[in-house]
Design a protein around this motif. Structure first.
Motif, PDB file in Angstrom:
ATOM      1  N   ALA A  55       0.860  -1.315   0.047  1.00 53.43           N
ATOM      2  CA  ALA A  55       0.044   0.081   0.030  1.00 53.43           C
ATOM      3  C   ALA A  55       0.957   1.328  -0.062  1.00 53.43           C
ATOM      4  CB  ALA A  55      -0.860  -0.098   1.266  1.00 53.43           C
ATOM      5  N   ARG A  56       2.062   1.284   0.709  1.00 52.65           N
ATOM      6  CA  ARG A  56       2.845   2.500   0.659  1.00 52.65           C
ATOM      7  C   ARG A  56       3.574   2.594  -0.625  1.00 52.65           C
ATOM      8  NH1 ARG A  56       5.632   1.667   6.704  1.00 52.65           N
ATOM      9  NH2 ARG A  56       3.860   2.066   8.060  1.00 52.65           N
ATOM     10  N   ILE A  57       3.958   1.443  -1.269  1.00 47.75           N
ATOM     11  CA  ILE A  57       4.594   1.365  -2.448  1.00 47.75           C
ATOM     12  C   ILE A  57       3.707   1.950  -3.457  1.00 47.75           C
ATOM     13  CG2 ILE A  57       5.848   0.052  -4.237  1.00 47.75           C
ATOM     14  CD1 ILE A  57       6.732  -1.733  -1.974  1.00 47.75           C
ATOM     15  N   PHE A  58       2.439   1.469  -3.465  1.00 48.07           N
ATOM     16  CA  PHE A  58       1.357   1.951  -4.378  1.00 48.07           C
ATOM     17  C   PHE A  58       1.246   3.532  -4.257  1.00 48.07           C
ATOM     18  CE2 PHE A  58      -3.023   2.174  -5.852  1.00 48.07           C
ATOM     19  CZ  PHE A  58      -2.637   2.117  -7.112  1.00 48.07           C
ATOM     20  N   ALA A  59       1.131   4.156  -3.010  1.00 50.11           N
ATOM     21  CA  ALA A  59       1.152   5.811  -2.709  1.00 50.11           C
ATOM     22  C   ALA A  59       2.196   6.322  -3.251  1.00 50.11           C
ATOM     23  CB  ALA A  59       0.852   5.892  -1.193  1.00 50.11           C
ATOM     24  N   LYS A  60       3.411   5.904  -2.944  1.00 49.88           N
ATOM     25  CA  LYS A  60       4.577   6.454  -3.582  1.00 49.88           C
ATOM     26  C   LYS A  60       4.575   6.531  -5.309  1.00 49.88           C
ATOM     27  CE  LYS A  60       7.779   4.144  -1.238  1.00 49.88           C
ATOM     28  NZ  LYS A  60       9.076   3.798  -0.629  1.00 49.88           N
ATOM     29  N   GLU A  71       7.126   2.091 -10.900  1.00 44.58           N
ATOM     30  CA  GLU A  71       7.906   2.014  -9.680  1.00 44.58           C
ATOM     31  C   GLU A  71       8.215   3.428  -9.269  1.00 44.58           C
ATOM     32  OE1 GLU A  71       8.727  -0.273  -8.141  1.00 44.58           O
ATOM     33  OE2 GLU A  71       8.771  -2.185  -9.146  1.00 44.58           O
ATOM     34  N   PRO A  72       8.178   3.472  -7.859  1.00 40.06           N
ATOM     35  CA  PRO A  72       8.643   4.930  -7.192  1.00 40.06           C
ATOM     36  C   PRO A  72      10.085   5.012  -7.265  1.00 40.06           C
ATOM     37  CG  PRO A  72       8.179   3.235  -5.471  1.00 40.06           C
ATOM     38  CD  PRO A  72       7.706   2.698  -6.817  1.00 40.06           C
ATOM     39  N   CYS A  73      10.723   6.363  -7.367  1.00 41.90           N
ATOM     40  CA  CYS A  73      11.928   6.522  -7.670  1.00 41.90           C
ATOM     41  C   CYS A  73      12.874   6.494  -6.245  1.00 41.90           C
ATOM     42  CB  CYS A  73      12.358   7.920  -8.209  1.00 41.90           C
ATOM     43  SG  CYS A  73      11.744   9.379  -7.189  1.00 41.90           S
ATOM     44  N   ASN A  74      12.115   6.638  -5.065  1.00 48.07           N
ATOM     45  CA  ASN A  74      12.622   6.808  -3.775  1.00 48.07           C
ATOM     46  C   ASN A  74      13.585   7.716  -3.666  1.00 48.07           C
ATOM     47  OD1 ASN A  74      10.829   4.768  -2.535  1.00 48.07           O
ATOM     48  ND2 ASN A  74      12.264   3.248  -3.886  1.00 48.07           N
ATOM     49  N   LYS A  75      13.700   8.817  -4.705  1.00 45.76           N
ATOM     50  CA  LYS A  75      14.809   9.747  -4.307  1.00 45.76           C
ATOM     51  C   LYS A  75      14.225  11.195  -4.044  1.00 45.76           C
ATOM     52  CE  LYS A  75      18.069   7.327  -7.369  1.00 45.76           C
ATOM     53  NZ  LYS A  75      18.922   7.091  -8.591  1.00 45.76           N
ATOM     54  N   CYS A  76      12.958  11.429  -4.700  1.00 43.13           N
ATOM     55  CA  CYS A  76      12.212  12.662  -4.652  1.00 43.13           C
ATOM     56  C   CYS A  76      11.736  12.945  -3.232  1.00 43.13           C
ATOM     57  CB  CYS A  76      11.170  13.057  -5.621  1.00 43.13           C
ATOM     58  SG  CYS A  76      10.063  11.751  -5.197  1.00 43.13           S
TER      59      CYS A  76
END
Length: 649
Positions: A55-60, A71-76
């Protein structure tokens, strides 16, 4: 390394890092990449399988600066804020703490505002099944038609508590428990990142104990690493989990194979003294029997399926060859069935001991050679009337014929022709007017109709139609309480044996039928010399345990042979019931026919019973009885009613 926070430290941050759940990851990643977001999602499944993480990955993925993206970048900044749990537009709500209608109303007010920083406003409701019925009703319309750029994600372990109206408004995804292989792979990746060596068997144990949950497996791994060792060893894992080592199971197998009951008890005492987990001990023992069964049946071809190392595989293969396949299969089944009984017993240690002792004594309790082999020879029956299988495997009695329930009736032909080239008649069951009949004769036999018999009930006599040709009525028709049980009062069907197919032989060449009672029941040979009722009783006593005729009941009656009919007179209706119960008459005919050496019919009569006393007479006798008077004086009792003792006179 802080082993206490392995779950938080290695929580996946992209769909690709999540262990398992391939189908759900693909669907959500594609929805985020195509910007096709549903109003509400429902994630259900057992604990620790990735519901909140995904759920968190989908929100990102929905709010990443590079969105729409799979896929989220996890950098912004947005991805980092959501990861840290401080994003304004991604709200995580604990359903257990915010379960009332007032909380639902405040949630509806917040939904009305547009996202402040992100593209989507995402509400993640964990343990959503804790919401009240009123809160669910308040969210119905909102879940179906939320404002633009708003989506709900509800996670639960108990979807059956959700109203159907809520589930129908959500895209429902069921998360599966992870397989042992997936868990082991995930744990290996973590240990490689930490640079810790490990025994593969240790990870197998942790994954098995994790029971499909990533969080549970990570917690167990943290406990194992907290021991402070440089490497993860199988012995350490078994020690802190309270599990038995393979040496315990090898000793147990040795005791079971040699039927060493003392050795079984000593091994169990060792398990109990170490405080091992009995539930997991039973699970591992089930796996041992399963592995041995596959190795016994398939040999080395089963090794890829079991995942054994070379030395371990050779050891288990040797043990598998020491037991018969039937013994292994029976122990496997007993362990599976006994798990619940042991764990729910008030004395689990004694229940487990009984299970292990039964396994060791199994060759004595069951003739394993005859299991699944109907043609295997078996021992004679020993008086089992309940129909339960004895010794010869499932569904077979020890006499070599099919066992039957106590309320069914199966008759064996009383004689078989002994001429050359002729086979014995094969009996077949037939129900006619409530009475079983034996029909069917071999081509070399012809049966003549017999004279009509009589059935006595009380003081009335009813005529019974004569036997039909080709059917043999079993000796003895069952009557009521004070009735007389009679068999065929006239001639018995005789078998004629001829040399050809259709032509019967002359009467002088017909051999007398030979009773098969001694062949079927394995009865002793009757003594030579004059035959009498007393001699017959002595013969019945000698047959004790090999026939179903009860000597103790029979000796209370008197008997007389008139022609080929044996008249047995009972002194009470109770004795009459005991002798005529079930197939008592038929079995008595078998033994009597063998004793006198001819075809015998048995008629069991009640004789002349005394008249039943009236209630007034019985009351007078009771009131004047000294024992009754003492009881009445001692307890202040009164005589409420009197009745006879089942008319035993």
């Amino acid at each position: 390394m802080s082993t206490s926070s392995l779950t938080a430290k290695y929580r996946p941050q992209t769909f690709d890092e999540v262990a398992g759940q391939q189908a759900i990851k693909t669907i959500l990643s594609r929805a985020a990449a195509q910007d096709k977001v549903a109003p509400a999602y429902l994630f259900s499944g057992t604990r620790g399988v990735g519901k909140t993480t995904i759920a968190r990955i989908f929100a990102k993925a929905l709010n990443c600066v590079e969105a729409p993206t799979g896929e989220p970048c996890n950098k912004c900044d947005r991805c980092r804020q959501i990861t840290a749990g401080v994003a304004v537009d991604v709200v995580e709500i604990d359903g257990a703490s915010n379960r009332g209608i007032d909380d639902a109303r405040r949630l509806k007010e917040d939904i009305g505002y547009a996202p402040l920083e992100c593209r989507y406003k995402v509400f993640i409701i964990d343990e959503a099944h804790m919401l009240t019925k009123e809160a669910f009703n308040a969210l119905l319309k909102t879940l179906e038609e939320p404002p633009p750029r708003v989506t709900f994600i509800m996670a639960t372990t108990e979807p059956h508590k959700f109203p159907a109206t809520i589930i129908s408004r959500c895209q429902h995804y069921t998360y599966k428990m992870l397989t042992q292989v997936e868990l082991v792979t995930h744990l290996e990746s973590i240990l490689e990142k930490e640079g810790i060596s490990y025994d593969p068997a240790a990870l197998q144990i942790i994954a098995k104990r994790g029971a499909g949950s990533v969080r549970d497996s990570m917690s167990l791994l943290g406990q194992a690493l907290a021991l402070g060792e440089d490497s993860l060893k199988e012995e350490d894992v078994r020690t802190f989990l309270g599990l038995a080592g393979q040496d315990v199971f090898f000793r147990l197998m040795e005791s079971i194979h040699s039927q060493n009951l003392v050795g079984v008890g000593q091994t169990l005492r060792e398990v109990l003294d170490q405080g091992l987990d009995l539930g997991f001990f039973l699970r591992e023992m089930t796996s041992c029997w399963r592995n041995m069964f596959l190795l016994r049946q398939a040999g080395k071809a089963a090794l890829p399926l079991l995942g054994f190392s070379g030395e371990e595989a050779d050891t288990w293969l040797q043990w598998a060859n020491k037991f018969s396949p039937a013994h292994i299969h029976a122990c496997w089944q007993m362990t599976l069935d006994g798990q619940r009984r042991v764990m729910t017993s008030l004395e689990p240690a004694m229940a487990l001991e009984l299970l292990l002792l039964n396994m060791a004594s199994l060759p004595e309790l069951l003739n394993l050679e005859s299991v699944g082999n109907p043609a295997a020879p078996v021992a004679p029956a020993t008086g089992n009337r309940s129909g339960a299988p004895q010794g010869g495997g499932p569904g077979r009695s020890e006499g070599g014929f099919q066992s039957r329930p106590a309320n069914s009736r199966q008759f064996i032909p009383q004689g078989t022709p002994s001429g050359q080239g002729n086979s014995a008649a094969q009996p077949a069951m037939r129900q006619h007017s409530g009475q079983p009949q034996v029909q069917g004769q071999s081509p070399a036999q012809s049966v003549s109709p017999a004279s009509a018999g009589n059935v006595h009930s009380g003081n009335q006599t009813q005529n019974v139609p004569p036997r039909q040709q080709g059917h043999q009525t079993p000796a003895g028709q069952f009557s009521s309480d004070n009735a007389m049980q009679s068999g065929s009062s006239g001639q018995r069907p005789k078998a004629s044996v001829g040399s050809g197919e259709d032509a019967p032989a002359p009467p002088s060449e017909v051999e007398p039928p030979v009773s098969t009672a001694n062949a079927v029941l394995d009865l002793p040979t009757p003594p030579n010399g004059p035959k009498s009722w007393q001699g017959f009783l002595e013969y019945v006593q000698a047959c004790n345990g090999k026939s179903h005729v009860n000597f103790h009941h029979l000796r209370q009656a008197s008997g007389e042979l008139r022609g080929n009919v044996l008249f047995v007179t009972c002194s009470s209706s109770f004795l009459h019931k005991q002798l005529t119960a079930g197939q008592g008459v038929f079995e008595l005919e078998q033994v009597a026919g063998l004793y006198w050496g001819m075809d015998i019919s048995v008629r069991i009569e009640t004789g002349q019973l005394k008249a039943v006393k009236s209630e007034k007479r019985m009351r007078e006798e009771a009131e004047t009885n000294s024992s009754v008077e003492k009881v009445m004086d001692a307890f202040g009792a009164l005589i409420v009613g009197v009745s006879p003792r089942d008319q035993q006179h």
